[in-house]
Design a protein around this motif. Sequence first.
Motif, PDB file in Angstrom:
ATOM      1  N   GLY A 171       6.310 -17.610-114.537  1.00 16.03           N
ATOM      2  CA  GLY A 171       5.946 -19.198-114.856  1.00 16.03           C
ATOM      3  C   GLY A 171       6.509 -19.509-116.100  1.00 16.03           C
ATOM      4  O   GLY A 171       6.947 -20.586-116.388  1.00 16.03           O
ATOM      5  N   ARG A 172       6.391 -18.692-117.230  1.00 13.40           N
ATOM      6  CA  ARG A 172       6.897 -18.812-118.478  1.00 13.40           C
ATOM      7  C   ARG A 172       8.403 -19.014-118.303  1.00 13.40           C
ATOM      8  O   ARG A 172       9.095 -19.862-119.021  1.00 13.40           O
ATOM      9  N   ALA A 173       8.941 -18.113-117.705  1.00 12.50           N
ATOM     10  CA  ALA A 173      10.484 -18.197-117.415  1.00 12.50           C
ATOM     11  C   ALA A 173      10.850 -19.307-116.694  1.00 12.50           C
ATOM     12  O   ALA A 173      11.928 -19.938-117.294  1.00 12.50           O
ATOM     13  N   ALA A 174       9.839 -19.955-115.624  1.00 12.59           N
ATOM     14  CA  ALA A 174      10.397 -21.282-114.988  1.00 12.59           C
ATOM     15  C   ALA A 174      10.320 -22.486-116.019  1.00 12.59           C
ATOM     16  O   ALA A 174      10.622 -23.418-115.753  1.00 12.59           O
ATOM     17  N   ASN A 175       9.573 -22.261-117.062  1.00  9.53           N
ATOM     18  CA  ASN A 175       9.330 -23.381-117.868  1.00  9.53           C
ATOM     19  C   ASN A 175      10.525 -23.201-119.167  1.00  9.53           C
ATOM     20  O   ASN A 175       9.893 -23.172-120.426  1.00  9.53           O
ATOM     21  N   GLY A 176      11.526 -22.847-118.799  1.00 10.62           N
ATOM     22  CA  GLY A 176      12.716 -22.765-119.876  1.00 10.62           C
ATOM     23  C   GLY A 176      12.431 -21.820-120.947  1.00 10.62           C
ATOM     24  O   GLY A 176      12.559 -21.716-122.165  1.00 10.62           O
ATOM     25  N   ASN A 177      12.042 -20.526-120.326  1.00  7.74           N
ATOM     26  CA  ASN A 177      11.694 -19.177-121.193  1.00  7.74           C
ATOM     27  C   ASN A 177      10.607 -19.547-122.090  1.00  7.74           C
ATOM     28  O   ASN A 177      10.872 -19.256-123.323  1.00  7.74           O
ATOM     29  N   GLY A 178       9.544 -20.463-121.689  1.00  9.13           N
ATOM     30  CA  GLY A 178       8.356 -20.891-122.602  1.00  9.13           C
ATOM     31  C   GLY A 178       8.709 -22.070-123.351  1.00  9.13           C
ATOM     32  O   GLY A 178       7.710 -22.590-124.136  1.00  9.13           O
ATOM     33  N   ALA A 179       9.911 -22.522-123.468  1.00 11.14           N
ATOM     34  CA  ALA A 179      10.310 -24.102-124.230  1.00 11.14           C
ATOM     35  C   ALA A 179       9.387 -24.967-123.666  1.00 11.14           C
ATOM     36  O   ALA A 179       9.018 -25.834-124.584  1.00 11.14           O
ATOM     37  N   ASP A 180       9.133 -25.134-122.384  1.00  9.55           N
ATOM     38  CA  ASP A 180       8.321 -26.111-121.837  1.00  9.55           C
ATOM     39  C   ASP A 180       6.920 -25.786-121.268  1.00  9.55           C
ATOM     40  O   ASP A 180       6.155 -26.603-120.730  1.00  9.55           O
ATOM     41  N   ASP A 181       6.262 -24.588-122.038  1.00  9.20           N
ATOM     42  CA  ASP A 181       4.926 -24.331-121.750  1.00  9.20           C
ATOM     43  C   ASP A 181       4.074 -25.348-122.371  1.00  9.20           C
ATOM     44  O   ASP A 181       4.718 -25.980-123.446  1.00  9.20           O
TER      45      ASP A 181
END
Length: 190
Positions: A171-181
């Motif tokens: 899920g974090r990877a799918a969020n731009g490697n955490g940038a869009d968390d």
Amino acid sequence: MVKLDKIYTKTGDKGQTRLATGEPVDKWHPRVAAYGGVDEVNAALGVAALHAEGDLLDAIRRIQNDLFDLGADLATPDRGRALEWTPLRIVEAQVTRLETEIDAMNADIPPLDSFILPGGSPLAAYLHVARTLCRTAERQVAHLAATDGETVSAEALAYVNRLSDWLFVAGRAANGNGADDIKWVPGANR
């Protein structure tokens, strides 16, 4: 190999089902709840897969297959009696693969400095739904393992535990490697 030529059997009309061994059990039996919870995770991953591509899509599809393996494992209790077939069981290599993929994905993601809210991209949101369902399935499998007269292999329990970690990192990877968390802000709306 499985062959289903008739979809409804009416055997469940009175609240019972049969395990892979043919043993009748109530539909609310902890074993049925455990493999039913695993099926819910698999269905959520089917929705997540609609938003995935490349290596992540390949990994989701492989995990969906593993979840059928896990369901077969849970639906075939070890009662200490020989069966007419070799039951399908989760093996350590399946758990290790999840750990390797977690480490590879997490290497590109900055460490957390806050808890995160489920969401961000559609893929991340669906992976978080799958993660929460996986945690429920994990509790159901653990409950089954703690039930008198029931056995669950260490590998099956480890797999479902590790999968929830995999889903969090994915899920974090799918969020731009955490940038869009989306970070939790304690007390933000008081």
